[in-house]
Scaffold this motif. Sequence first.
Motif, PDB file in Angstrom:
ATOM      1  N   HIS A   1      11.047  -1.119 -47.014  1.00  0.00           N
ATOM      2  CA  HIS A   1      10.971  -1.374 -48.448  1.00  0.00           C
ATOM      3  C   HIS A   1      11.278  -2.835 -48.743  1.00  0.00           C
ATOM      4  CE1 HIS A   1      12.254  -1.509 -52.645  1.00  0.00           C
ATOM      5  NE2 HIS A   1      11.391  -0.530 -52.828  1.00  0.00           N
ATOM      6  N   PHE A   2      12.293  -3.372 -48.093  1.00  0.00           N
ATOM      7  CA  PHE A   2      12.640  -4.786 -48.279  1.00  0.00           C
ATOM      8  C   PHE A   2      11.497  -5.692 -47.846  1.00  0.00           C
ATOM      9  CE2 PHE A   2      14.243  -8.777 -46.549  1.00  0.00           C
ATOM     10  CZ  PHE A   2      14.846  -9.303 -47.674  1.00  0.00           C
ATOM     11  N   ALA A   3      10.906  -5.408 -46.684  1.00  0.00           N
ATOM     12  CA  ALA A   3       9.812  -6.238 -46.172  1.00  0.00           C
ATOM     13  C   ALA A   3       8.591  -6.160 -47.080  1.00  0.00           C
ATOM     14  CB  ALA A   3       9.449  -5.799 -44.754  1.00  0.00           C
ATOM     15  N   ASP A   4       8.351  -4.998 -47.661  1.00  0.00           N
ATOM     16  CA  ASP A   4       7.192  -4.840 -48.539  1.00  0.00           C
ATOM     17  C   ASP A   4       7.366  -5.550 -49.869  1.00  0.00           C
ATOM     18  OD1 ASP A   4       5.827  -3.370 -46.716  1.00  0.00           O
ATOM     19  OD2 ASP A   4       6.325  -1.425 -47.573  1.00  0.00           O
ATOM     20  N   SER A   5       8.591  -5.788 -50.295  1.00  0.00           N
ATOM     21  CA  SER A   5       8.803  -6.396 -51.601  1.00  0.00           C
ATOM     22  C   SER A   5       9.371  -7.809 -51.470  1.00  0.00           C
ATOM     23  CB  SER A   5       9.723  -5.514 -52.446  1.00  0.00           C
ATOM     24  OG  SER A   5      10.964  -5.331 -51.774  1.00  0.00           O
ATOM     25  N   TRP A   6      10.656  -7.918 -51.232  1.00  0.00           N
ATOM     26  CA  TRP A   6      11.309  -9.225 -51.213  1.00  0.00           C
ATOM     27  C   TRP A   6      10.917 -10.047 -50.000  1.00  0.00           C
ATOM     28  CZ3 TRP A   6      12.970 -10.703 -55.628  1.00  0.00           C
ATOM     29  CH2 TRP A   6      13.429  -9.771 -56.543  1.00  0.00           C
ATOM     30  N   GLY A   7      10.678  -9.403 -48.883  1.00  0.00           N
ATOM     31  CA  GLY A   7      10.260 -10.138 -47.690  1.00  0.00           C
ATOM     32  C   GLY A   7       8.921 -10.820 -47.897  1.00  0.00           C
ATOM     33  N   LEU A   8       7.996 -10.119 -48.505  1.00  0.00           N
ATOM     34  CA  LEU A   8       6.686 -10.702 -48.798  1.00  0.00           C
ATOM     35  C   LEU A   8       6.815 -11.857 -49.779  1.00  0.00           C
ATOM     36  CD1 LEU A   8       3.624 -10.603 -48.456  1.00  0.00           C
ATOM     37  CD2 LEU A   8       3.554  -8.957 -50.323  1.00  0.00           C
ATOM     38  N   LEU A   9       7.643 -11.682 -50.782  1.00  0.00           N
ATOM     39  CA  LEU A   9       7.870 -12.761 -51.748  1.00  0.00           C
ATOM     40  C   LEU A   9       8.480 -13.977 -51.067  1.00  0.00           C
ATOM     41  CD1 LEU A   9       7.884 -13.763 -54.693  1.00  0.00           C
ATOM     42  CD2 LEU A   9      10.186 -12.782 -54.872  1.00  0.00           C
ATOM     43  N   ALA A  10       9.461 -13.769 -50.191  1.00  0.00           N
ATOM     44  CA  ALA A  10      10.107 -14.881 -49.486  1.00  0.00           C
ATOM     45  C   ALA A  10       9.113 -15.619 -48.589  1.00  0.00           C
ATOM     46  CB  ALA A  10      11.285 -14.363 -48.671  1.00  0.00           C
ATOM     47  N   MET A  11       8.265 -14.879 -47.880  1.00  0.00           N
ATOM     48  CA  MET A  11       7.271 -15.524 -47.014  1.00  0.00           C
ATOM     49  C   MET A  11       6.247 -16.305 -47.831  1.00  0.00           C
ATOM     50  SD  MET A  11       6.567 -12.890 -43.888  1.00  0.00           S
ATOM     51  CE  MET A  11       6.298 -11.433 -44.890  1.00  0.00           C
ATOM     52  N   THR A  12       5.868 -15.784 -48.992  1.00  0.00           N
ATOM     53  CA  THR A  12       4.910 -16.481 -49.857  1.00  0.00           C
ATOM     54  C   THR A  12       5.511 -17.773 -50.391  1.00  0.00           C
ATOM     55  OG1 THR A  12       3.924 -14.371 -50.482  1.00  0.00           O
ATOM     56  CG2 THR A  12       3.457 -16.255 -51.904  1.00  0.00           C
ATOM     57  N   VAL A  13       6.755 -17.713 -50.841  1.00  0.00           N
ATOM     58  CA  VAL A  13       7.432 -18.914 -51.349  1.00  0.00           C
ATOM     59  C   VAL A  13       7.588 -19.943 -50.236  1.00  0.00           C
ATOM     60  CG1 VAL A  13       9.626 -19.774 -52.252  1.00  0.00           C
ATOM     61  CG2 VAL A  13       8.584 -17.731 -53.236  1.00  0.00           C
TER      62      VAL A  13
ATOM     63  N   VAL B   1       3.181 -25.912 -47.715  1.00  0.00           N
ATOM     64  CA  VAL B   1       1.921 -26.541 -48.145  1.00  0.00           C
ATOM     65  C   VAL B   1       2.207 -27.718 -49.071  1.00  0.00           C
ATOM     66  CG1 VAL B   1      -0.168 -26.180 -49.515  1.00  0.00           C
ATOM     67  CG2 VAL B   1       0.502 -24.503 -47.799  1.00  0.00           C
ATOM     68  N   LEU B   2       3.102 -27.538 -50.027  1.00  0.00           N
ATOM     69  CA  LEU B   2       3.444 -28.632 -50.932  1.00  0.00           C
ATOM     70  C   LEU B   2       4.109 -29.782 -50.187  1.00  0.00           C
ATOM     71  CD1 LEU B   2       4.714 -26.618 -54.021  1.00  0.00           C
ATOM     72  CD2 LEU B   2       2.560 -27.872 -53.783  1.00  0.00           C
ATOM     73  N   PHE B   3       4.935 -29.476 -49.201  1.00  0.00           N
ATOM     74  CA  PHE B   3       5.603 -30.516 -48.413  1.00  0.00           C
ATOM     75  C   PHE B   3       4.585 -31.338 -47.628  1.00  0.00           C
ATOM     76  CE2 PHE B   3       7.669 -31.978 -44.506  1.00  0.00           C
ATOM     77  CZ  PHE B   3       8.705 -32.715 -45.048  1.00  0.00           C
ATOM     78  N   VAL B   4       3.593 -30.669 -47.064  1.00  0.00           N
ATOM     79  CA  VAL B   4       2.598 -31.369 -46.253  1.00  0.00           C
ATOM     80  C   VAL B   4       1.699 -32.248 -47.110  1.00  0.00           C
ATOM     81  CG1 VAL B   4       0.555 -31.009 -44.809  1.00  0.00           C
ATOM     82  CG2 VAL B   4       2.625 -29.696 -44.390  1.00  0.00           C
ATOM     83  N   PHE B   5       1.340 -31.789 -48.304  1.00  0.00           N
ATOM     84  CA  PHE B   5       0.411 -32.526 -49.150  1.00  0.00           C
ATOM     85  C   PHE B   5       1.099 -33.386 -50.208  1.00  0.00           C
ATOM     86  CE2 PHE B   5      -2.339 -29.056 -47.597  1.00  0.00           C
ATOM     87  CZ  PHE B   5      -3.309 -29.849 -46.994  1.00  0.00           C
ATOM     88  N   ARG B   6       2.397 -33.642 -50.041  1.00  0.00           N
ATOM     89  CA  ARG B   6       3.108 -34.480 -50.999  1.00  0.00           C
ATOM     90  C   ARG B   6       2.691 -35.941 -50.828  1.00  0.00           C
ATOM     91  NH1 ARG B   6       6.054 -34.661 -46.574  1.00  0.00           N
ATOM     92  NH2 ARG B   6       7.433 -36.410 -46.193  1.00  0.00           N
ATOM     93  N   PRO B   7       2.863 -36.747 -51.871  1.00  0.00           N
ATOM     94  CA  PRO B   7       2.570 -38.176 -51.726  1.00  0.00           C
ATOM     95  C   PRO B   7       3.510 -38.789 -50.685  1.00  0.00           C
ATOM     96  CG  PRO B   7       2.783 -37.579 -54.035  1.00  0.00           C
ATOM     97  CD  PRO B   7       3.206 -36.388 -53.238  1.00  0.00           C
TER      98      PRO B   7
END
Length: 50
Positions: free
Chosen positions: A9-21, A27-33
Amino acid sequence: METYTAMRHFADSWGLLAMTVFFLGVVLFVFRPGAKKAARQAAIIPLKED
């Protein structure tokens, strides 16, 4: 068996959110100025003569 259900249940909800964040943060770190200069400097480290 209850531990498995809770972990799933944790992996399906908060774990997925944590991996997405985390993914969006990377991605933002790599493409930063200024990332291009830092990447270029890191790429030539093995080629530097001591």
